[in-house]
Design an enzyme around this catalytic site. Structure first.
Site, PDB file in Angstrom:
ATOM      1  CG  ASP A  27     104.878  93.612 -22.178  1.00 28.61           C
ATOM      2  OD1 ASP A  27     104.816  94.013 -20.864  1.00 28.61           O
ATOM      3  OD2 ASP A  27     104.603  92.530 -22.496  1.00 28.61           O
ATOM      4  CB  SER A  45     101.920  94.821 -20.021  1.00 34.25           C
ATOM      5  OG  SER A  45     101.783  93.292 -20.228  1.00 34.25           O
ATOM      6  CG  HIS A  46      98.080  91.620 -19.975  1.00 31.98           C
ATOM      7  ND1 HIS A  46      99.220  91.801 -20.338  1.00 31.98           N
ATOM      8  CD2 HIS A  46      97.203  91.829 -21.270  1.00 31.98           C
ATOM      9  CE1 HIS A  46      99.183  91.666 -21.877  1.00 31.98           C
ATOM     10  NE2 HIS A  46      97.914  91.739 -22.177  1.00 31.98           N
TER      11      HIS A  46
END
Length: 342
Positions: free
Chosen positions: A193, A52-53
């Protein structure tokens, strides 16, 4: 790859993740210095299997750049405010270059007086905080960082977004070992997320969010359109509010609600401030850093003795795998990135 684990993937060596990110960012108009700082954060996320990053954030970065809200080439203005305070004005650009430019002075001050603060103002923020924390622990200091976001999160007992996901991160340097680092959102889950669940069409657990009417939901889309929830009920809500205050009014910058108002529907990354504190163990520990480091190591060993995992150990294991084998990113995301106009 979490929710994408059954999808077709593309293999990439770590250096290509960085190169791809730089090509996309500079191709969209970001200055080389900013692009490389952003690419380092994206590569770290991808390398450590924090999907998610990682590259998932790249299309959103380009969308923010095209929003008309941010500067693509602002040079951070670093101000030596006092013996214990550094201020960096990001000039409505991404936060990461301002952090990298100001970090050496922050550490210098912490090692001179024991504790020092870095205030970053007027910055767009999208990234995880742990790369910044690891940067500082690598320079020999303990560190604490926090930032607001957009008002996506309802406070405990509320039904509408007021607080941000409001992450907080801490790191402790360890001689001869990877640092102890935690980084988590004060919402029940990071918004990235939640978005990954929405993209994959997977339900979310109860307690992650409510729909637009304030009703509990297991639909990621309904929660994204409604409000996210804090972790731990009133405890997470209180911690999130502290971050709003310390990384907002305390440092002369925006709250999550004000960041959302500034965005005005463009759906860019949040724009606000960031607060980073650095602590020198040698000064604060009373002159016996070796004994204090041993005391900390005894605590960490006690985790292992009962089979408990220290925060960040999963990331370090993922990092070792990725550095050896490269990473695999979902083909649908890779194709989306290529379509950004390379």
């Amino acid at each position: 790859m979490g929710v994408f684990e059954n999808e077709e993937t593309v293999a990439l060596p770590i250096h290509e993740v960085f190169a791809l990110s730089c090509r996309v960012l500079t191709g969209a108009g970001l200055s080389t210095a900013h692009a490389e700082a952003v690419a380092r954060a994206l590569t770290a996320g991808e390398r450590d299997e924090c999907a998610s990053h990682g590259l998932y954030r790249l299309p959103g970065c380009v969308m923010t750049m095209r929003s008309g809200k941010m500067s693509l080439d602002a040079e951070p203005v670093i101000e030596d405010v006092s013996p214990a305070l550094v201020r960096a004005d990001a000039g409505h650009a991404y936060s990461l270059l301002a952090f990298e430019r100001a970090a050496p002075l922050l550490v210098e001050k912490a090692k001179a007086v024991g504790v020092a603060a870095l205030v970053i103002n007027n910055c767009f923020h999208f990234s995880a905080l742990w790369p910044e924390i690891e940067h500082l622990t690598g320079m020999g200091v303990a560190a604490l960082a926090m930032t607001p976001s957009h008002s996506w999160v309802a406070p405990a007992g509320g039904k509408r977004g007021l607080l941000g996901t409001n992450p907080i991160a801490f790191g402790w340097p360890r001689p001869g070992a990877q640092p102890y680092v935690f980084d988590f959102a004060t919402s029940a889950v990071a918004r990235g997320d939640m978005s990954l669940h929405d993209i994959a069409g997977k339900p979310i657990p109860e307690g992650w969010g409510v729909d637009a009417e304030g009703r509990p939901t297991t639909s990621a889309r309904a929660a994204l359109d409604g409000a996210m929830l804090t972790f731990g009920g009133h405890k997470g809500s209180a911690l999130s509010t502290m971050i709003e205050l310390m990384a907002g009014p305390l440092i002369g910058d925006l709250t999550s609600r004000e960041s959302m108002a500034f965005d005005d529907g463009t759906k860019a990354a949040p724009m606000h401030g960031e607060l980073i504190l650095a602590f020198d163990p040698a000064i604060m520990g009373g002159g016996d850093p070796a004994a204090n480091a041993a005391r900390a190591e005894a605590l960490f060993s006690a985790f292992a003795d009962q089979g408990a995992r220290l925060p960040s150990e999963r990331r370090y294991a993922a990092r070792a795998r990725s550095l050896e084998r490269g990473v695999r990113t979902p083909k649908v995301l890779y194709d989306q990135i290529l379509a950004l106009g390379l």
